[in-house]
Design a protein around this motif. Sequence first.
Motif, short mmCIF file in Angstrom:
data_model
loop_
_atom_site.label_atom_id
_atom_site.label_comp_id
_atom_site.label_asym_id
_atom_site.label_seq_id
_atom_site.Cartn_x
_atom_site.Cartn_y
_atom_site.Cartn_z
N ILE A 29 -98.28 19.72 102.08
CA ILE A 29 -98.77 19.77 103.51
C ILE A 29 -98.47 18.37 104.37
O ILE A 29 -98.05 18.76 105.60
CB ILE A 29 -100.42 19.66 103.52
CG1 ILE A 29 -100.80 20.99 102.71
CG2 ILE A 29 -101.04 19.43 104.68
CD1 ILE A 29 -102.39 21.28 102.35
N GLN A 30 -98.04 17.27 103.82
CA GLN A 30 -97.85 16.04 104.63
C GLN A 30 -96.17 16.38 104.81
O GLN A 30 -95.70 15.89 105.86
CB GLN A 30 -97.83 14.95 103.65
CG GLN A 30 -97.37 13.47 104.31
CD GLN A 30 -98.22 13.34 105.77
OE1 GLN A 30 -99.35 13.30 105.72
NE2 GLN A 30 -97.41 13.26 106.69
N ALA A 31 -95.48 16.89 104.09
CA ALA A 31 -93.95 17.13 104.44
C ALA A 31 -93.75 17.96 105.57
O ALA A 31 -93.06 17.87 106.55
CB ALA A 31 -93.29 17.58 103.20
N ILE A 32 -94.96 19.10 105.51
CA ILE A 32 -94.63 20.05 106.56
C ILE A 32 -95.18 19.23 108.04
O ILE A 32 -94.61 19.49 108.97
CB ILE A 32 -95.67 21.07 106.22
CG1 ILE A 32 -95.26 22.10 105.17
CG2 ILE A 32 -95.88 21.99 107.64
CD1 ILE A 32 -96.02 23.11 104.78
N ALA A 33 -96.20 18.78 107.90
CA ALA A 33 -96.79 17.70 109.17
C ALA A 33 -95.29 16.79 109.63
O ALA A 33 -95.17 16.92 110.54
CB ALA A 33 -97.98 17.17 108.58
N THR A 34 -94.74 16.16 108.74
CA THR A 34 -93.77 15.20 109.15
C THR A 34 -92.60 15.98 109.75
O THR A 34 -92.07 15.63 110.80
CB THR A 34 -93.44 14.47 108.06
OG1 THR A 34 -94.42 13.69 107.28
CG2 THR A 34 -91.97 13.47 108.15
N ALA A 35 -92.36 17.12 109.20
CA ALA A 35 -91.14 17.77 109.76
C ALA A 35 -91.56 18.44 111.17
O ALA A 35 -90.76 18.61 111.85
CB ALA A 35 -90.81 18.97 108.75
N ARG A 36 -92.70 18.67 111.18
CA ARG A 36 -93.34 19.38 112.78
C ARG A 36 -92.82 18.19 113.78
O ARG A 36 -92.93 18.60 114.91
CB ARG A 36 -94.66 19.69 112.42
CG ARG A 36 -94.99 21.26 112.21
CD ARG A 36 -96.56 21.45 112.44
NE ARG A 36 -96.78 22.83 112.08
CZ ARG A 36 -97.59 23.23 111.10
NH1 ARG A 36 -98.47 22.28 110.48
NH2 ARG A 36 -97.63 24.33 110.93
N GLU A 37 -93.23 17.03 113.17
CA GLU A 37 -93.26 16.05 114.33
C GLU A 37 -91.86 15.86 114.66
O GLU A 37 -91.67 15.14 116.02
CB GLU A 37 -93.54 14.60 113.60
CG GLU A 37 -95.18 14.71 113.46
CD GLU A 37 -95.71 13.41 112.55
OE1 GLU A 37 -94.94 12.74 112.11
OE2 GLU A 37 -96.93 13.45 112.20
N GLN A 38 -90.96 16.40 114.06
CA GLN A 38 -89.40 16.21 114.37
C GLN A 38 -88.91 17.07 115.52
O GLN A 38 -87.90 17.16 115.82
CB GLN A 38 -88.60 16.26 113.31
CG GLN A 38 -88.65 15.19 112.18
CD GLN A 38 -88.03 15.54 110.91
OE1 GLN A 38 -87.15 16.30 110.66
NE2 GLN A 38 -88.36 14.54 109.95
N GLY A 39 -89.71 17.79 116.01
CA GLY A 39 -89.48 18.66 117.22
C GLY A 39 -89.16 20.16 116.74
O GLY A 39 -89.99 20.72 116.07
N ASP A 40 -88.09 20.75 117.53
CA ASP A 40 -87.83 22.17 117.39
C ASP A 40 -87.95 22.57 115.84
O ASP A 40 -87.17 22.45 115.25
CB ASP A 40 -86.51 22.37 117.85
CG ASP A 40 -86.02 23.76 118.21
OD1 ASP A 40 -86.83 24.78 117.60
OD2 ASP A 40 -84.85 24.10 118.47
N LEU A 41 -88.90 23.54 115.52
CA LEU A 41 -89.02 24.22 114.32
C LEU A 41 -87.95 25.09 113.94
O LEU A 41 -87.77 25.19 112.68
CB LEU A 41 -90.31 24.58 114.18
CG LEU A 41 -91.47 23.68 114.42
CD1 LEU A 41 -93.04 24.19 114.18
CD2 LEU A 41 -91.46 22.41 113.31
N SER A 42 -87.54 25.76 114.92
CA SER A 42 -86.68 26.86 114.64
C SER A 42 -85.21 26.42 114.01
O SER A 42 -84.45 27.06 113.34
CB SER A 42 -86.07 27.64 116.05
OG SER A 42 -85.24 26.85 116.80
N GLU A 43 -84.74 25.14 114.07
CA GLU A 43 -83.63 24.47 113.44
C GLU A 43 -83.94 23.47 112.61
O GLU A 43 -82.94 22.68 112.24
CB GLU A 43 -82.55 24.17 114.73
CG GLU A 43 -82.11 25.59 115.60
CD GLU A 43 -81.36 24.75 116.69
OE1 GLU A 43 -80.60 23.79 116.42
OE2 GLU A 43 -80.86 25.60 117.40
N ASN A 44 -85.08 23.27 112.04
CA ASN A 44 -85.48 22.29 111.34
C ASN A 44 -85.31 22.44 110.07
O ASN A 44 -86.58 23.26 109.49
CB ASN A 44 -87.12 21.84 111.73
CG ASN A 44 -87.51 20.50 111.18
OD1 ASN A 44 -87.14 20.16 110.20
ND2 ASN A 44 -88.24 19.76 111.77
N ALA A 45 -84.68 22.26 109.09
CA ALA A 45 -84.31 22.70 107.79
C ALA A 45 -85.55 22.14 106.80
O ALA A 45 -86.07 22.76 105.77
CB ALA A 45 -82.96 22.28 107.36
#
Length: 160
Positions: A29-45
Amino acid sequence: MNKFPITHQGAKKMEEELKQLKHMRPEVIQAIATAREQGDLSENAEYHAAREKQGFIEGRIAELENKISRADIIDFTNLHHDTVTFGATVELLDEDTNEKKSFSIVGEYESDISKGLISNVSPLAEELIGKRVGDIVEVNTPRGLVSYEILSIQYKELNI
């Protein structure tokens, strides 16, 4: 809801895996939250990988909880049957090759042929159940019909 037989060791292994998966939930869940903070989810591996991992974990948790709720734990370690039943470790002699093999009959969710653990619903186990030392069983295998003589039957703690 259909019950299925399982050894004590097999049930313990399932419960340990369930505990481990539940322990992993917060980090995913924390990894998802951290990845969300990086911006555009469509290209966020990282986001997609974390979501995929979360889906796997949640699916496996649901599967294990279902299996555990339906498990019929059978303690066979104190049994001393002279016939083959669930939990028996059976030493066999292949009558064609004179090769000795040992198999333990366990539930289908804990079977692992590489460890000599065969499912109670496998053709070999179905032929063995109810038989005694000295009996001959015939089983259809990929190499054809194989005859085994039962050399010994033991009920012991299994390494699952």
